[in-house]
Structures are given as structure tokens and as C-alpha cells.
Design an enzyme around this catalytic site. Structure first.
Site, PDB file in Angstrom:
ATOM      1  CG  HIS A 135      41.144  33.434  42.625  1.00 15.21           C
ATOM      2  ND1 HIS A 135      41.741  33.776  43.795  1.00 15.21           N
ATOM      3  CD2 HIS A 135      40.007  34.170  42.544  1.00 15.21           C
ATOM      4  CE1 HIS A 135      41.002  34.677  44.422  1.00 15.21           C
ATOM      5  NE2 HIS A 135      39.936  34.931  43.669  1.00 15.21           N
TER       6      HIS A 135
ATOM      7  CE  LYS B  20      28.878  41.564  34.939  1.00 15.61           C
ATOM      8  NZ  LYS B  20      29.645  42.142  36.009  1.00 15.61           N
TER       9      LYS B  20
ATOM     10  CG  ASN C  88      36.407  33.228  42.315  1.00 14.85           C
ATOM     11  OD1 ASN C  88      36.743  34.133  41.543  1.00 14.85           O
ATOM     12  ND2 ASN C  88      36.656  33.275  43.601  1.00 14.85           N
TER      13      ASN C  88
ATOM     14  CG  ASP D 286      38.697  35.916  37.803  1.00 15.80           C
ATOM     15  OD1 ASP D 286      37.757  36.652  37.453  1.00 15.80           O
ATOM     16  OD2 ASP D 286      38.848  35.528  38.964  1.00 15.80           O
TER      17      ASP D 286
ATOM     18  CD  GLU E 120      38.875  39.766  38.641  1.00 14.82           C
ATOM     19  OE1 GLU E 120      39.996  39.488  39.123  1.00 14.82           O
ATOM     20  OE2 GLU E 120      37.801  39.562  39.220  1.00 14.82           O
TER      21      GLU E 120
ATOM     22  CD  GLU F 151      34.751  36.374  38.959  1.00 11.20           C
ATOM     23  OE1 GLU F 151      35.250  37.464  39.218  1.00 11.20           O
ATOM     24  OE2 GLU F 151      34.501  35.507  39.816  1.00 11.20           O
TER      25      GLU F 151
END
Length: 154
Positions: A70, A153, A26, A57, A104, A55
Site C-alpha cells: 500500500h 484489469k 487491499n 497494488d 493498480e 487487488e
């Protein structure tokens, strides 16, 4: 203090999977994961502190612009483009080893295409587009081989 101990040597010629990688979860959040603010500057902070895996998202945003936040919470939203530009600016200031974007993905195909477009436009030659077979981890490139590269990724 022995001054020879100031010099640290690590073999960075092994496959990438042989290393522990400083990662962030996050990354965009400035506080808790329910109510806090999302800020692109958080990427600058962690990259300058030595983090090599961040990360991101990604969610569908208004006007066809993907956003980072998030999901299913009250955290604020920031544009994916702003996050990518911040990462591009700060990725290699303190450390030349590769940066891994752990994306993500919660986006529609249309906004995924927009993310791919931004990745190519913003990172340019830094974006590693080589294809890696996951069959044999000994065949992965080394951190040395990937200096100055951004890996994705998903």
C-alpha cells in the site's frame, strides 16, 4: 429443510457485466492499511473464500523486481512474483469461474514489462489475452466462457 433447496442454479451464460462479483480491496494486507504486513497468503485465503476479483497494488521494487504494497504507508512489501504464484496456485481450487486481477499500477515501464513477463510465465494458458471491445457490454464473454481463466484489469 427441503433437500431440493440444496441445489442452486444460476445462469452463468450472460455477459460478465451482468453479475455482482465478490471482490477484495487491499487483498495483500493482513491488517490495517497504514502499518500492517503484506502477505501473499492473503490471496490464498480470499480466493478459497470465494472472492473472484483481487487487488494487486504494484510499485517499483529493488533490483528491477516489482513489489506489492500500500503505497506511501509503512506496510511491508512483497514480491509481485510471489503474489502471482500464490494466485496461480489457489485461483481455481474452490471455484472454477474466472479470477480478475485488479492491478493498480505505479510501476516504471521497465517493471511493467517484468509484470507482463511474470503474468505470461506463471499463468500460462490460464491468462486470458483476448481483446474485448468495451463499446457494447453485451459482447463481453460470460463467466461460463471464462471458466479457468485469469483476467487482468488495470
Amino acid at each position: 429443510f427441503n433437500p431440493l433447496h440444496c441445489e442452486v442454479h444460476q445462469d452463468m451464460e450472460q455477459p460478465l457485466c451482468h453479475y455482482f462479483i465478490a471482490s477484495s480491496h487491499n487483498t495483500y494486507l493482513s491488517g490495517d492499511q497504514l502499518l500492517s504486513q503484506s502477505r501473499a497468503e492473503m490471496y490464498a485465503r480470499v480466493l478459497q473464500a470465494g472472492c473472484r476479483c483481487v487487488e494487486v497494488d504494484c510499485w517499483d521494487g529493488p533490483d528491477g523486481e516489482p513489489v506489492v504494497h500500500h503505497g506511501y504507508t509503512l506496510t511491508s512489501k512483497i514480491l509481485f512474483r510471489d503474489v502471482a504464484e500464490t494466485i496461480n496456485k489457489y485461483a481455481f481450487i474452490k471455484n472454477e469461474f474466472p479470477v480478475i486481477l485488479s492491478i493498480e499500477n505505479h510501476c516504471s515501464i521497465q517493471q511493467q514489462k517484468k509484470i507482463a513477463q511474470y503474468l505470461k510465465e506463471i499463468f500460462g494458458d490460464k491468462l486470458d489475452l483476448s481483446s474485448v471491445s468495451t463499446g457494447d457490454p453485451r459482447q463481453l464473454p460470460s463467466p461460463q466462457d471464462l471458466k479457468g481463466k485469469i483476467l487482468v484489469k488495470v
